[in-house]
Design an enzyme around this catalytic site. Structure first.
Site, PDB file in Angstrom:
ATOM      1  CG  HIS A  35      -5.007   4.638 -28.485  1.00  0.00           C
ATOM      2  ND1 HIS A  35      -4.923   3.712 -27.477  1.00  0.00           N
ATOM      3  CD2 HIS A  35      -3.738   5.070 -28.698  1.00  0.00           C
ATOM      4  CE1 HIS A  35      -3.663   3.597 -27.079  1.00  0.00           C
ATOM      5  NE2 HIS A  35      -2.922   4.406 -27.807  1.00  0.00           N
ATOM      6  CB  THR A  36     -10.024   4.025 -33.640  1.00  0.00           C
ATOM      7  OG1 THR A  36      -9.076   3.329 -34.458  1.00  0.00           O
ATOM      8  CG2 THR A  36      -9.770   5.513 -33.732  1.00  0.00           C
ATOM      9  CB  SER A  68      12.410 -17.803 -28.276  1.00  0.00           C
ATOM     10  OG  SER A  68      12.778 -16.621 -28.973  1.00  0.00           O
ATOM     11  CG  LEU A 128       7.299  -1.788 -34.966  1.00  0.00           C
ATOM     12  CD1 LEU A 128       8.621  -1.898 -35.710  1.00  0.00           C
ATOM     13  CD2 LEU A 128       6.390  -0.788 -35.682  1.00  0.00           C
ATOM     14  CB  SER A 130       7.176  -8.685 -31.388  1.00  0.00           C
ATOM     15  OG  SER A 130       7.059  -8.032 -30.164  1.00  0.00           O
ATOM     16  CG  ASP A 175      -1.661  -4.700 -32.475  1.00  0.00           C
ATOM     17  OD1 ASP A 175      -1.963  -3.717 -33.186  1.00  0.00           O
ATOM     18  OD2 ASP A 175      -1.236  -4.597 -31.314  1.00  0.00           O
ATOM     19  CE1 TYR A 225      -3.988  -0.074 -26.330  1.00  0.00           C
ATOM     20  CE2 TYR A 225      -5.169  -1.554 -24.862  1.00  0.00           C
ATOM     21  CZ  TYR A 225      -4.943  -1.055 -26.129  1.00  0.00           C
ATOM     22  OH  TYR A 225      -5.684  -1.528 -27.195  1.00  0.00           O
TER      23      TYR A 225
HETATM   24  C1  GLA Z   1      -1.911  -1.512 -29.318  1.00  0.00           C
HETATM   25  C2  GLA Z   1      -3.085  -2.488 -29.222  1.00  0.00           C
HETATM   26  C3  GLA Z   1      -4.057  -2.291 -30.392  1.00  0.00           C
HETATM   27  C4  GLA Z   1      -4.449  -0.809 -30.547  1.00  0.00           C
HETATM   28  C5  GLA Z   1      -3.216   0.089 -30.526  1.00  0.00           C
HETATM   29  C6  GLA Z   1      -3.568   1.548 -30.517  1.00  0.00           C
HETATM   30  O1  GLA Z   1      -1.135  -1.823 -30.435  1.00  0.00           O
HETATM   31  O2  GLA Z   1      -2.637  -3.829 -29.222  1.00  0.00           O
HETATM   32  O3  GLA Z   1      -5.190  -3.112 -30.228  1.00  0.00           O
HETATM   33  O4  GLA Z   1      -5.358  -0.437 -29.564  1.00  0.00           O
HETATM   34  O5  GLA Z   1      -2.384  -0.182 -29.410  1.00  0.00           O
HETATM   35  O6  GLA Z   1      -4.196   1.914 -31.701  1.00  0.00           O
END
Ligand code: GLA
Length: 390
Positions: A35-36, A68, A128, A130, A175, A225
């Protein structure tokens, strides 16, 4: 499943004798710096060897056909190439469709239809990445198919933008960056403010990376989030009355402690504290790794979990149980990874102790939570790429 089977199914599903080109983009696990990425801080993820495959061929008509193998019941989804908009009924296909839309919006020419088939081996909804992997694999496939000549960093940014704008998930860049830019046996330290990055070797003698999946359904994850993002923005605005800063990640711990009273809302203050300290922890952890001090790295992972549990409040009983059990069973370090609210933990474990570790944590988790966790021993893999030697 073997990639050869995916190619076979591609021919069958789309009734063609053409082979199609094959691409792959991985999921990711974040080791520290959580969360940075929307607070201008550092993250330290590595790509997995698990991810999403795409087989694709250009056609002469104006239709995109998507399929898919993970959602066979949904069947083939057909869309006109010049008439794409988000639609709930497209379900999973909104991720690749978002990529087509963004590419054409910024001026890349996708002037014919194409057939594309996906197969993913990342556990579903486990946090993770996807979705980032399906975005990246679509982007690199279209880049090759239509000779768009886009470099990887640009594709990473476009993929994030597609998730934000088309799919309405306000994620940071971690991600997509990990899926596109990671290298085998390395994690990547990314400064999300400047997008400067460095690959750091992550193959540790006698130590393995173990992911444990809570198998908890992540019901409210997206709205929670977005709520955290808002809380951080409010805290930043309060601190901008005293500091000339763009992000919470611009602050040291000391600067934060001396000025945190300017954030009146105590919840927002806790969120900001996590963002500031977690960013510094990520930097410290990578320094410790460079000095070969894996114990300090592990300790910082544990502190990261405490902070995500107590100040950021994104863990929950399932993740806390897995982390506490890992700490009690000899993990060098263990913490939740990804957005939280369910999903996975990541632990560093001595390879010689892995079987006992998994057995004990699995038992303790099931006793307390009432259902099973899943465990994966993972290696750091390469980022998104075309697969040529099948
Ligand atoms: C999710 C979001 C990322 C990031 C993480 C927390 O995976 O897609 O951008 O903010 O949460 O670190």
């Amino acid at each position: 499943m073997d990639i050869k089977d995916v190619i076979c199914d591609f021919k069958e599903v789309f009734c063609t004798s053409e082979e199609g080109l094959v691409f792959f983009a991985p999921g990711r696990v974040n080791l520290i710096g959580e969360h940075t990425d929307y607070n201008g801080g550092h993250v330290f993820p590595c790509a997995l060897t698990l991810g999403t495959y795409a087989v694709v061929r250009q056609t002469t008509c104006s239709k995109i056909r998507l399929y898919s193998m993970n959602f066979k019941n949904i069947g083939i989804i057909e869309v006109e190439v010049d008439n794409i908009s988000y639609d709930k009924v497209f379900d999973w296909a909104n991720y690749p469709l978002g990529i087509v839309k963004i590419l054409t919006e910024v001026g890349y020419r996708i002037n014919t239809g194409f057939d594309i088939m996906f197969y993913g081996n990342i556990p579903n909804g486990a946090g993770l990445s996807s979705s980032a992997s399906i975005e990246l694999v679509t982007c690199i496939a279209l880049n090759a198919l239509f000779q768009l000549n886009i470099d990887m960093l640009e594709m990473v940014k476009l993929s994030q933008r597609s998730e934000n704008q088309f799919n309405g998930v306000n994620c940071g860049i971690m991600d997509q960056f990990a899926s596109g830019m990671c290298k085998k046996d390395c994690a990547v330290l990314l400064n999300t403010n400047t997008l400067s990055y460095k690959h750091v070797p992550m193959k540790l003698d006698g130590i393995s990376i173990v992911i444990a999946n809570t198998n908890k359904r992540r019901g409210l994850a997206d709205s929670k989030y977005n709520e955290r993002r808002r809380e951080c923005t409010r805290a930043l605005e309060a601190l901008q009355t005293v500091f000339d800063i763009r992000y919470l990640g611009d602050l040291t711990e000391e600067q934060f402690e001396n000025s945190s009273h300017f954030i009146e809302n105590t919840i927002d203050r806790k969120r900001a504290k996590h963002a500031v300290y977690e960013n510094q922890r990520a930097i410290k952890a990578v320094n410790a790794l460079a000095q070969g001090n894996i114990q300090v790295f592990g300790q910082l992972m544990n502190e990261s979990h405490h902070s995500l549990r107590d100040d950021y409040e994104v863990t929950g009983i399932e993740l806390d149980t897995l982390a506490a059990s890992a700490w009690a069973n000899g993990a060098i370090g263990s913490r939740m990874t990804g957005a939280g609210f369910g999903g996975c933990t990541v632990s560093l474990v001595y390879t010689s102790e892995i079987n006992n570790f998994i057995e004990n944590v699995a038992r303790e988790y099931e006793e307390k939570i009432g259902y099973k966790a899943d465990f994966y021993i993972v290696a750091a893999g390469d980022g998104a790429r075309q697969i040529v030697n099948i």
